[in-house]
Each structure stands twice: as C-alpha cells, then as structure tokens.
Design a protein around this motif. Structure first.
Motif, PDB file in Angstrom:
ATOM      1  N   ILE A 157       0.817  -1.218   0.000  1.00  0.00           N
ATOM      2  CA  ILE A 157       0.000   0.000   0.000  1.00  0.00           C
ATOM      3  C   ILE A 157       0.848   1.264   0.000  1.00  0.00           C
ATOM      4  CG2 ILE A 157      -1.964  -1.114   1.122  1.00  0.00           C
ATOM      5  CD1 ILE A 157      -1.083   0.262   3.742  1.00  0.00           C
ATOM      6  N   GLY A 158       2.168   1.112   0.056  1.00  0.00           N
ATOM      7  CA  GLY A 158       3.052   2.268   0.037  1.00  0.00           C
ATOM      8  C   GLY A 158       4.479   1.847   0.285  1.00  0.00           C
ATOM      9  N   HIS A 159       5.365   2.842   0.345  1.00  0.00           N
ATOM     10  CA  HIS A 159       6.743   2.555   0.725  1.00  0.00           C
ATOM     11  C   HIS A 159       7.345   3.763   1.428  1.00  0.00           C
ATOM     12  CE1 HIS A 159       7.703   4.518  -3.226  1.00  0.00           C
ATOM     13  NE2 HIS A 159       8.791   4.920  -2.580  1.00  0.00           N
ATOM     14  N   VAL A 160       8.411   3.507   2.151  1.00  0.00           N
ATOM     15  CA  VAL A 160       9.150   4.534   2.885  1.00  0.00           C
ATOM     16  C   VAL A 160      10.595   4.491   2.418  1.00  0.00           C
ATOM     17  CG1 VAL A 160       9.904   5.355   5.145  1.00  0.00           C
ATOM     18  CG2 VAL A 160       7.657   4.281   4.904  1.00  0.00           C
ATOM     19  N   THR A 161      11.185   5.662   2.201  1.00  0.00           N
ATOM     20  CA  THR A 161      12.592   5.744   1.819  1.00  0.00           C
ATOM     21  C   THR A 161      13.338   6.597   2.834  1.00  0.00           C
ATOM     22  OG1 THR A 161      11.962   5.637  -0.505  1.00  0.00           O
ATOM     23  CG2 THR A 161      14.204   6.331  -0.023  1.00  0.00           C
ATOM     24  N   VAL A 162      14.505   6.104   3.250  1.00  0.00           N
ATOM     25  CA  VAL A 162      15.357   6.830   4.189  1.00  0.00           C
ATOM     26  C   VAL A 162      16.765   6.893   3.604  1.00  0.00           C
ATOM     27  CG1 VAL A 162      16.330   6.896   6.521  1.00  0.00           C
ATOM     28  CG2 VAL A 162      13.975   6.109   6.175  1.00  0.00           C
ATOM     29  N   LEU A 163      17.394   8.048   3.703  1.00  0.00           N
ATOM     30  CA  LEU A 163      18.747   8.262   3.191  1.00  0.00           C
ATOM     31  C   LEU A 163      19.683   8.588   4.354  1.00  0.00           C
ATOM     32  CD1 LEU A 163      16.587   9.313   0.967  1.00  0.00           C
ATOM     33  CD2 LEU A 163      18.569  10.325  -0.131  1.00  0.00           C
ATOM     34  N   GLY A 164      20.963   8.236   4.196  1.00  0.00           N
ATOM     35  CA  GLY A 164      21.933   8.567   5.232  1.00  0.00           C
ATOM     36  C   GLY A 164      23.314   8.047   4.908  1.00  0.00           C
ATOM     37  N   ASP A 165      24.135   7.937   5.947  1.00  0.00           N
ATOM     38  CA  ASP A 165      25.529   7.528   5.784  1.00  0.00           C
ATOM     39  C   ASP A 165      25.816   6.126   6.304  1.00  0.00           C
ATOM     40  OD1 ASP A 165      26.411  10.084   4.747  1.00  0.00           O
ATOM     41  OD2 ASP A 165      26.168  10.862   6.784  1.00  0.00           O
ATOM     42  N   ASP A 166      25.001   5.647   7.235  1.00  0.00           N
ATOM     43  CA  ASP A 166      25.271   4.367   7.902  1.00  0.00           C
ATOM     44  C   ASP A 166      24.146   3.393   7.611  1.00  0.00           C
ATOM     45  OD1 ASP A 166      26.652   2.676  10.066  1.00  0.00           O
ATOM     46  OD2 ASP A 166      24.593   2.869  10.842  1.00  0.00           O
ATOM     47  N   LEU A 167      24.486   2.238   7.014  1.00  0.00           N
ATOM     48  CA  LEU A 167      23.467   1.287   6.598  1.00  0.00           C
ATOM     49  C   LEU A 167      22.633   0.793   7.775  1.00  0.00           C
ATOM     50  CD1 LEU A 167      22.094  -0.571   4.536  1.00  0.00           C
ATOM     51  CD2 LEU A 167      23.944  -2.227   4.921  1.00  0.00           C
ATOM     52  N   THR A 168      23.278   0.468   8.891  1.00  0.00           N
ATOM     53  CA  THR A 168      22.547  -0.103  10.013  1.00  0.00           C
ATOM     54  C   THR A 168      21.464   0.850  10.524  1.00  0.00           C
ATOM     55  OG1 THR A 168      24.479  -1.404  10.687  1.00  0.00           O
ATOM     56  CG2 THR A 168      22.760  -1.057  12.332  1.00  0.00           C
ATOM     57  N   SER A 169      21.815   2.120  10.713  1.00  0.00           N
ATOM     58  CA  SER A 169      20.835   3.063  11.243  1.00  0.00           C
ATOM     59  C   SER A 169      19.784   3.433  10.203  1.00  0.00           C
ATOM     60  CB  SER A 169      21.540   4.322  11.756  1.00  0.00           C
ATOM     61  OG  SER A 169      22.227   4.993  10.705  1.00  0.00           O
ATOM     62  N   VAL A 170      20.200   3.604   8.953  1.00  0.00           N
ATOM     63  CA  VAL A 170      19.242   3.955   7.898  1.00  0.00           C
ATOM     64  C   VAL A 170      18.241   2.824   7.702  1.00  0.00           C
ATOM     65  CG1 VAL A 170      19.005   4.354   5.413  1.00  0.00           C
ATOM     66  CG2 VAL A 170      20.768   5.567   6.713  1.00  0.00           C
ATOM     67  N   ARG A 171      18.733   1.598   7.690  1.00  0.00           N
ATOM     68  CA  ARG A 171      17.832   0.460   7.518  1.00  0.00           C
ATOM     69  C   ARG A 171      16.866   0.335   8.683  1.00  0.00           C
ATOM     70  NH1 ARG A 171      19.749  -5.809   6.208  1.00  0.00           N
ATOM     71  NH2 ARG A 171      17.641  -6.594   5.725  1.00  0.00           N
ATOM     72  N   ALA A 172      17.363   0.530   9.894  1.00  0.00           N
ATOM     73  CA  ALA A 172      16.492   0.439  11.074  1.00  0.00           C
ATOM     74  C   ALA A 172      15.390   1.493  11.011  1.00  0.00           C
ATOM     75  CB  ALA A 172      17.320   0.584  12.346  1.00  0.00           C
ATOM     76  N   ARG A 173      15.727   2.689  10.574  1.00  0.00           N
ATOM     77  CA  ARG A 173      14.721   3.759  10.474  1.00  0.00           C
ATOM     78  C   ARG A 173      13.658   3.421   9.438  1.00  0.00           C
ATOM     79  NH1 ARG A 173      17.963   8.757   8.862  1.00  0.00           N
ATOM     80  NH2 ARG A 173      15.857   9.652   8.632  1.00  0.00           N
ATOM     81  N   ALA A 174      14.091   2.906   8.292  1.00  0.00           N
ATOM     82  CA  ALA A 174      13.133   2.574   7.236  1.00  0.00           C
ATOM     83  C   ALA A 174      12.203   1.447   7.654  1.00  0.00           C
ATOM     84  CB  ALA A 174      13.882   2.194   5.959  1.00  0.00           C
ATOM     85  N   VAL A 175      12.757   0.413   8.259  1.00  0.00           N
ATOM     86  CA  VAL A 175      11.945  -0.729   8.701  1.00  0.00           C
ATOM     87  C   VAL A 175      10.982  -0.293   9.795  1.00  0.00           C
ATOM     88  CG1 VAL A 175      12.037  -2.965   9.852  1.00  0.00           C
ATOM     89  CG2 VAL A 175      13.639  -2.446   8.006  1.00  0.00           C
ATOM     90  N   ARG A 176      11.468   0.514  10.726  1.00  0.00           N
ATOM     91  CA  ARG A 176      10.603   0.984  11.811  1.00  0.00           C
ATOM     92  C   ARG A 176       9.457   1.831  11.270  1.00  0.00           C
ATOM     93  NH1 ARG A 176      14.263   3.364  14.653  1.00  0.00           N
ATOM     94  NH2 ARG A 176      13.913   5.485  13.873  1.00  0.00           N
ATOM     95  N   ALA A 177       9.750   2.702  10.318  1.00  0.00           N
ATOM     96  CA  ALA A 177       8.710   3.565   9.747  1.00  0.00           C
ATOM     97  C   ALA A 177       7.659   2.741   9.011  1.00  0.00           C
ATOM     98  CB  ALA A 177       9.343   4.584   8.807  1.00  0.00           C
TER      99      ALA A 177
END
Length: 380
Positions: A352-372
């Motif tokens: 039904i949608g998607h979320v995109t997060v950008l940054g410098d560190d894969l671990t934190s960026v991925r955690a933010r995207a999955v959490r959102a």
C-alpha cells in the motif's frame, strides 16, 4: 510556443502504483500521463487527469486508448501479446514492443532466449507431466516450479519437495517450467533504461530482501558487493536490454551465489526494486522510463546519499489508529523519512506504500526505514 499543445502524450496501460508514480514524474516534464484503468478507484486513476476506463484484455479498449498517444507503455506485463502486435501493425508506438515484452511475459521464452544468449540462468526445462518433473529432479528435491505466464509477488511459484507434490501441481493444468533450486546468498537487482536511439543508463545494483515471496526492503547500493560483481551485473543488464531490444526500464532480478550471479526474472517497466530512486537517485526510475519511451537523453543515475533504504508498507490487520494519525507520529519522530502511499484499499500483505530513508550508515538507515514501514502498517 504553447507548451500545452507541443508536449507529447504518453499512455500507460494499467492504473496501479507504478502508473501513479510515473504520473508524478510526468508532471515535472509538463505532462499528464494518460492512464488505462480498470476502475476509477485504482491507484493512478485517483490522481491522473486523463483516465480512460477499460481492461487490458480488450483490444477495442486498447485501440481507443492509444488514439492520440505519442507512445504507449505499461505498468504490468499482462496485456495479451497478440493485442500488442495488432496495435503495432496499426502504427501505434509501443514501448517496450511485443518482440521484447514477450520475454517478460513468458518465462519459457525468456529462459530459452537467455540460454541462447549465454546469460547465466538456472538449470531448467518445460514440463507437462509429473514424470517430467521427476526426471528433472533426478532425486534431488526440492525443485522450483513456475507458471509460464502470470504470477508476481510469490504467486505462480511453487517449491516442490516430492513426486506427489509435482503430481498435484501438474493436475491443475497450469503450463509450467521447473528450475533447480539455486543455493543463493541473497537476491540482487540491476536496473537499466534504454531509449530507441540506443542510449542506456544503469543504476547502482541493489539488494532486495524478500519475505513470503514479497519484496520488503531494497538496500542501495547492495552492501558488500564487490566492484567487479556490481559491474558484471550492470553489464549483464545492459547487454540484455540491447539484445532483447528493450525500450524503457528493464529490471533484471538476480540470485547471487558463491560462484557468481544468476538471472531469476525480467521486468520491462518501473520496478519495486527501483522505488528508492525517487529520492535516492538524481533521476528517478519513473522519469527515466518516460525519457526512454520518448527518446529523450537519459538522466544521471548517481546516488544522492551514500546509503538509501526503501521499505515496503504492507497492509496490516484492520483497526488501530488512522493512517493520518500514523503519519503525524512518524513525521514527529523521524522527519527525514519520505513516505509514498498509493491510495489503495488496505488488505493484509498488500503493498500500500513505501518509505525511503537516506543517510551515511546502513545499520541506522535500515532500522529507520523498517521501523517507519512497520509503524505505518501496524500503528504500534
């Protein structure tokens, strides 16, 4: 110059989220995408100004839809090949054309052609009987069975672990092929665009994370992928686009194994593995697809950040707080998260949608995207 009349008209068959996001890209080019939609409630039909109602299996509807279009393209592969051939014979400019699109529509023809081209593919064969499947397996179960036509998001793919399972599937009458089960490390995707002029543009190779046959995350660029293997995947996608005569986007879904890469599937349209490009690349896959079918020069494909992660929002259980409230909470806690909702009716497991997060560190960026994505899906 009156740009309102000088600009071309692109028609997209299908009213799903791919057409919706292509329409958004068309706006910046001064256009309003024409959409052939089954229902006025379809994702793209809710936002596009030029919507024609009809089905992709109705040649008369397709013929009427194409009138006045400078180019016709697709947000899915399900238009009957013979209908596309009929429109081409009448002079309609269709991209990708029938001779290319058939390799995304028919997995048997795709495997045959890729084998002829020497592309890396799994061991495979067409099957008509349970004995054919048993002969192919040669005692090494499981094997993967696929419907020759149709199937997406895990549908039309079966893991067969015994002769009895093979017999049950063959009895359904579905035209099938079988493949060896590839010992994959992970799944990758290489996305390229090609214009009628022959210009190509390749995006960074990404890792796609699957769950229950559905892509749930895309990591760009694919973490830990060697430069040589990334270049190999990009060159493979470019070679296939040229050899098959693709115009528009080509997504090459790949298995990475210990020994190299193997082609899994092809898609000739904007693809879920490229949604991250809206914010994460200099030119989104949707604008690039429009540029390609209109024979415009290709746009830059470089990343806008060192790490980009896209997480799909799937429909969750009914109830809980509204989507609007969930957006309020998400933006308060993570203002950098970019949300795309498709205007689709919510069903468990449906994209039904998607979320995109950008940054410098894969671990934190991925955690933010999955959490959102999880928050938007569950509201908890």
């Amino acid at each position: 110059m009156d740009t309102r009349t000088d600009l071309p008209v692109v028609g997209m068959v299908g009213g799903g989220q791919l057409a919706r996001m292509t329409h958004q890209a068309a706006i910046s080019l001064g256009q309003s995408l024409r959409v052939l939609s089954v229902s006025p409630d379809d994702s793209a039909a809710l936002v596009a100004a030029d919507v024609r109602l009809g089905t992709h299996t109705d040649l008369a509807a397709l013929r009427d839809f194409a009138k006045g279009c400078d180019a016709v393209t697709f947000d899915h592969e399900h238009v009957p090949t013979e209908h596309i051939e009929a429109l081409e014979a009448e002079g309609v400019k269709i991209f990708p054309g029938s001779r290319a699109l058939v390799f995304a529509q028919d997995k048997g023809q795709m495997r045959e052609r890729l084998s002829q081209l020497g592309a890396p593919v799994p061991r495979w064969r067409r099957v008509e009987t349970a004995a054919d499947v048993e002969s192919f397996a040669a005692g090494s179960w499981p094997v993967v069975a696929k419907a020759v036509r149709g199937g997406y998001d895990g549908k039309g793919v079966w893991m067969l672990d015994s002769p009895a399972a093979a017999a049950d599937l063959v009895a359904t009458g579905t035209p099938l092929l079988v493949e060896e089960r590839v010992p994959l490390r992970r799944e990758l995707a290489a996305l390229v665009a090609r214009s009628p002029f022959g210009q190509v543009a390749a995006y960074p190779v990404v890792e796609t994370v699957q769950r229950d046959g559905i892509c749930v995350e895309v990591l760009a660029p694919a973490p830990g992928l060697s430069e040589s293997r990334a270049l190999q995947a990009q060159q493979l996608a470019i070679d296939l686009a040229n050899s098959l005569g693709v115009v528009g986007l080509l997504a090459v879904e790949l298995f990475e194994t210990e020994d190299g890469i193997v082609v899994n599937e092809l898609a000739m349209r904007p693809h879920n593995s490229g949604h991250w490009t809206i914010e994460g690349a200099r030119t989104s896959q949707f604008e690039q697809h429009l540029r390609a079918v209109l024979d415009y020069p290709m746009g830059a494909t470089t990343l806008t950040a060192p790490v980009v992660v896209m997480a799909n929002v799937l429909g969750g259980a009914p109830g809980g707080i509204s989507i609007d409230e969930r957006l309020h909470h998400l933006f308060a806690t993570d203002p950098g998260a970019r949300v795309h909702l498709y205007g689709k009716q919510v069903r468990p497991g449906r994209k039904i949608g998607h979320v995109t997060v950008l940054g410098d560190d894969l671990t934190s960026v991925r955690a933010r995207a999955v959490r959102a994505a999880k928050w938007l899906q569950e509201g908890v």
